[in-house]
Motif scaffolding. Structure first.
Motif, PDB file in Angstrom:
ATOM      1  N   HIS A   1      32.959  43.366  43.465  1.00  0.00           N
ATOM      2  CA  HIS A   1      34.278  43.393  44.099  1.00  0.00           C
ATOM      3  C   HIS A   1      34.500  44.811  44.618  1.00  0.00           C
ATOM      4  O   HIS A   1      34.123  45.777  43.969  1.00  0.00           O
ATOM      5  CB  HIS A   1      35.382  43.037  43.097  1.00  0.00           C
ATOM      6  CG  HIS A   1      35.306  41.626  42.619  1.00  0.00           C
ATOM      7  ND1 HIS A   1      35.915  40.590  43.287  1.00  0.00           N
ATOM      8  CD2 HIS A   1      34.682  41.073  41.553  1.00  0.00           C
ATOM      9  CE1 HIS A   1      35.679  39.461  42.634  1.00  0.00           C
ATOM     10  NE2 HIS A   1      34.931  39.726  41.587  1.00  0.00           N
ATOM     11  N   LEU A   2      35.123  44.911  45.778  1.00  0.00           N
ATOM     12  CA  LEU A   2      35.355  46.218  46.398  1.00  0.00           C
ATOM     13  C   LEU A   2      36.835  46.416  46.659  1.00  0.00           C
ATOM     14  O   LEU A   2      37.528  45.500  47.116  1.00  0.00           O
ATOM     15  CB  LEU A   2      34.564  46.312  47.703  1.00  0.00           C
ATOM     16  CG  LEU A   2      34.417  47.685  48.320  1.00  0.00           C
ATOM     17  CD1 LEU A   2      33.597  48.600  47.419  1.00  0.00           C
ATOM     18  CD2 LEU A   2      33.746  47.572  49.673  1.00  0.00           C
ATOM     19  N   LYS A   3      37.301  47.635  46.369  1.00  0.00           N
ATOM     20  CA  LYS A   3      38.710  47.986  46.568  1.00  0.00           C
ATOM     21  C   LYS A   3      38.788  49.291  47.352  1.00  0.00           C
ATOM     22  O   LYS A   3      38.047  50.227  47.087  1.00  0.00           O
ATOM     23  CB  LYS A   3      39.382  48.143  45.199  1.00  0.00           C
ATOM     24  CG  LYS A   3      40.764  48.761  45.239  1.00  0.00           C
ATOM     25  CD  LYS A   3      41.528  48.628  43.933  1.00  0.00           C
ATOM     26  CE  LYS A   3      41.290  49.684  42.941  1.00  0.00           C
ATOM     27  NZ  LYS A   3      42.210  49.618  41.785  1.00  0.00           N
ATOM     28  N   ALA A   4      39.712  49.333  48.302  1.00  0.00           N
ATOM     29  CA  ALA A   4      39.994  50.569  49.038  1.00  0.00           C
ATOM     30  C   ALA A   4      41.220  51.210  48.403  1.00  0.00           C
ATOM     31  O   ALA A   4      42.277  50.601  48.328  1.00  0.00           O
ATOM     32  CB  ALA A   4      40.256  50.271  50.503  1.00  0.00           C
TER      33      ALA A   4
ATOM     34  N   ILE B   1      41.692  40.258  39.267  1.00  0.00           N
ATOM     35  CA  ILE B   1      40.868  41.262  39.970  1.00  0.00           C
ATOM     36  C   ILE B   1      41.421  41.468  41.374  1.00  0.00           C
ATOM     37  O   ILE B   1      41.573  42.599  41.840  1.00  0.00           O
ATOM     38  CB  ILE B   1      39.389  40.837  39.985  1.00  0.00           C
ATOM     39  CG1 ILE B   1      38.823  40.890  38.561  1.00  0.00           C
ATOM     40  CG2 ILE B   1      38.576  41.723  40.917  1.00  0.00           C
ATOM     41  CD1 ILE B   1      37.433  40.335  38.413  1.00  0.00           C
ATOM     42  N   ASN B   2      41.734  40.376  42.046  1.00  0.00           N
ATOM     43  CA  ASN B   2      42.318  40.473  43.397  1.00  0.00           C
ATOM     44  C   ASN B   2      43.665  41.187  43.356  1.00  0.00           C
ATOM     45  O   ASN B   2      43.975  41.993  44.235  1.00  0.00           O
ATOM     46  CB  ASN B   2      42.477  39.088  44.020  1.00  0.00           C
ATOM     47  CG  ASN B   2      41.153  38.405  44.267  1.00  0.00           C
ATOM     48  OD1 ASN B   2      40.110  39.041  44.324  1.00  0.00           O
ATOM     49  ND2 ASN B   2      41.185  37.101  44.394  1.00  0.00           N
ATOM     50  N   ALA B   3      44.469  40.895  42.333  1.00  0.00           N
ATOM     51  CA  ALA B   3      45.780  41.529  42.208  1.00  0.00           C
ATOM     52  C   ALA B   3      45.652  43.031  41.974  1.00  0.00           C
ATOM     53  O   ALA B   3      46.557  43.790  42.315  1.00  0.00           O
ATOM     54  CB  ALA B   3      46.581  40.891  41.079  1.00  0.00           C
ATOM     55  N   ASP B   4      44.531  43.465  41.411  1.00  0.00           N
ATOM     56  CA  ASP B   4      44.286  44.892  41.215  1.00  0.00           C
ATOM     57  C   ASP B   4      43.886  45.588  42.515  1.00  0.00           C
ATOM     58  O   ASP B   4      43.672  46.794  42.526  1.00  0.00           O
ATOM     59  CB  ASP B   4      43.202  45.110  40.163  1.00  0.00           C
ATOM     60  CG  ASP B   4      43.731  44.975  38.749  1.00  0.00           C
ATOM     61  OD1 ASP B   4      44.958  45.042  38.561  1.00  0.00           O
ATOM     62  OD2 ASP B   4      42.912  44.815  37.828  1.00  0.00           O
ATOM     63  N   GLY B   5      43.752  44.835  43.599  1.00  0.00           N
ATOM     64  CA  GLY B   5      43.470  45.441  44.899  1.00  0.00           C
ATOM     65  C   GLY B   5      42.051  45.260  45.386  1.00  0.00           C
ATOM     66  O   GLY B   5      41.699  45.775  46.448  1.00  0.00           O
ATOM     67  N   PHE B   6      41.224  44.542  44.655  1.00  0.00           N
ATOM     68  CA  PHE B   6      39.847  44.303  45.096  1.00  0.00           C
ATOM     69  C   PHE B   6      39.880  43.201  46.151  1.00  0.00           C
ATOM     70  O   PHE B   6      40.016  42.030  45.837  1.00  0.00           O
ATOM     71  CB  PHE B   6      38.960  43.928  43.900  1.00  0.00           C
ATOM     72  CG  PHE B   6      38.702  45.078  42.976  1.00  0.00           C
ATOM     73  CD1 PHE B   6      37.650  45.952  43.205  1.00  0.00           C
ATOM     74  CD2 PHE B   6      39.533  45.310  41.898  1.00  0.00           C
ATOM     75  CE1 PHE B   6      37.424  47.029  42.355  1.00  0.00           C
ATOM     76  CE2 PHE B   6      39.313  46.377  41.043  1.00  0.00           C
ATOM     77  CZ  PHE B   6      38.252  47.238  41.279  1.00  0.00           C
ATOM     78  N   PHE B   7      39.774  43.612  47.405  1.00  0.00           N
ATOM     79  CA  PHE B   7      39.989  42.686  48.509  1.00  0.00           C
ATOM     80  C   PHE B   7      38.708  42.134  49.113  1.00  0.00           C
ATOM     81  O   PHE B   7      38.751  41.203  49.911  1.00  0.00           O
ATOM     82  CB  PHE B   7      40.844  43.343  49.611  1.00  0.00           C
ATOM     83  CG  PHE B   7      40.136  44.451  50.355  1.00  0.00           C
ATOM     84  CD1 PHE B   7      39.626  44.236  51.616  1.00  0.00           C
ATOM     85  CD2 PHE B   7      40.008  45.706  49.782  1.00  0.00           C
ATOM     86  CE1 PHE B   7      38.983  45.254  52.310  1.00  0.00           C
ATOM     87  CE2 PHE B   7      39.374  46.731  50.464  1.00  0.00           C
ATOM     88  CZ  PHE B   7      38.863  46.490  51.732  1.00  0.00           C
TER      89      PHE B   7
END
Length: 156
Positions: free
Chosen positions: A82-85, A144-150
């Motif tokens: 998973h990747l987050k900016a 995980i998505n809610a943590d910003g991993f888009f």
């Protein structure tokens, strides 16, 4: 709520025997030029930042894929990435490993590879951090998505 209504104003006809000076600028001309220049500057800055962000996403995804394939060569299989900016220049990659792989002694080699790859690509305009966690039946992708991993890696 405000509403702006634009109406066109007819320019008046110049009387006979009179001619308009083309080299005279009023305060309105100056204000219009300033506002146009300011908007052009904003537009240019947005284009530059958008391109920088896109380039950095490309770097983050490719370096994460490289770590993924390096791990596979070492017989460590990640379930997903998973990747987050966190900004235009700062990214976080979360690797989810099989629990047995994550707890094995050979997993230490992945930390070494991650540090090496991170140091290769780190610059004034790009930074990435790698995090690792074991897969679990309680792992919630929505969290995980809610943590910003888009972005999620889906090997094809």
């Amino acid at each position: 709520m405000q509403e702006v209504v634009k109406q066109s104003v007819k320019t008046s006809q110049i009387p006979l025997n009179w001619k308009k000076e083309e080299s005279v600028y009023t305060g309105y001309h100056l204000i219009d030029a300033y506002l146009k220049g300011k908007q052009d500057g904003k537009d240019e800055m947005i284009k530059i930042l958008t391109k920088q962000f896109k380039d950095n996403i490309d770097i983050a995804t490719s370096i994460s894929e490289k770590l993924y394939s390096d791990a596979a060569k070492k017989k460590i299989n990640f379930k997903t990435i998973h990747l987050k900016a966190e900004g235009i220049t700062k990214f976080s990659a979360l690797f989810i490993a099989k629990k047995d792989d994550f707890l094995s002694d050979k997993f230490r080699n992945i930390f070494v590879s991650a540090r090496k790859l991170k140091n290769e690509v780190e610059s004034d305009s790009f930074y990435i951090s790698f995090s690792f966690m074991p897969d679990s039946k309680d792992l919630n992708e929505k969290c995980i998505n809610a943590d910003g991993f888009f972005l999620k890696y889906d090997k094809k």
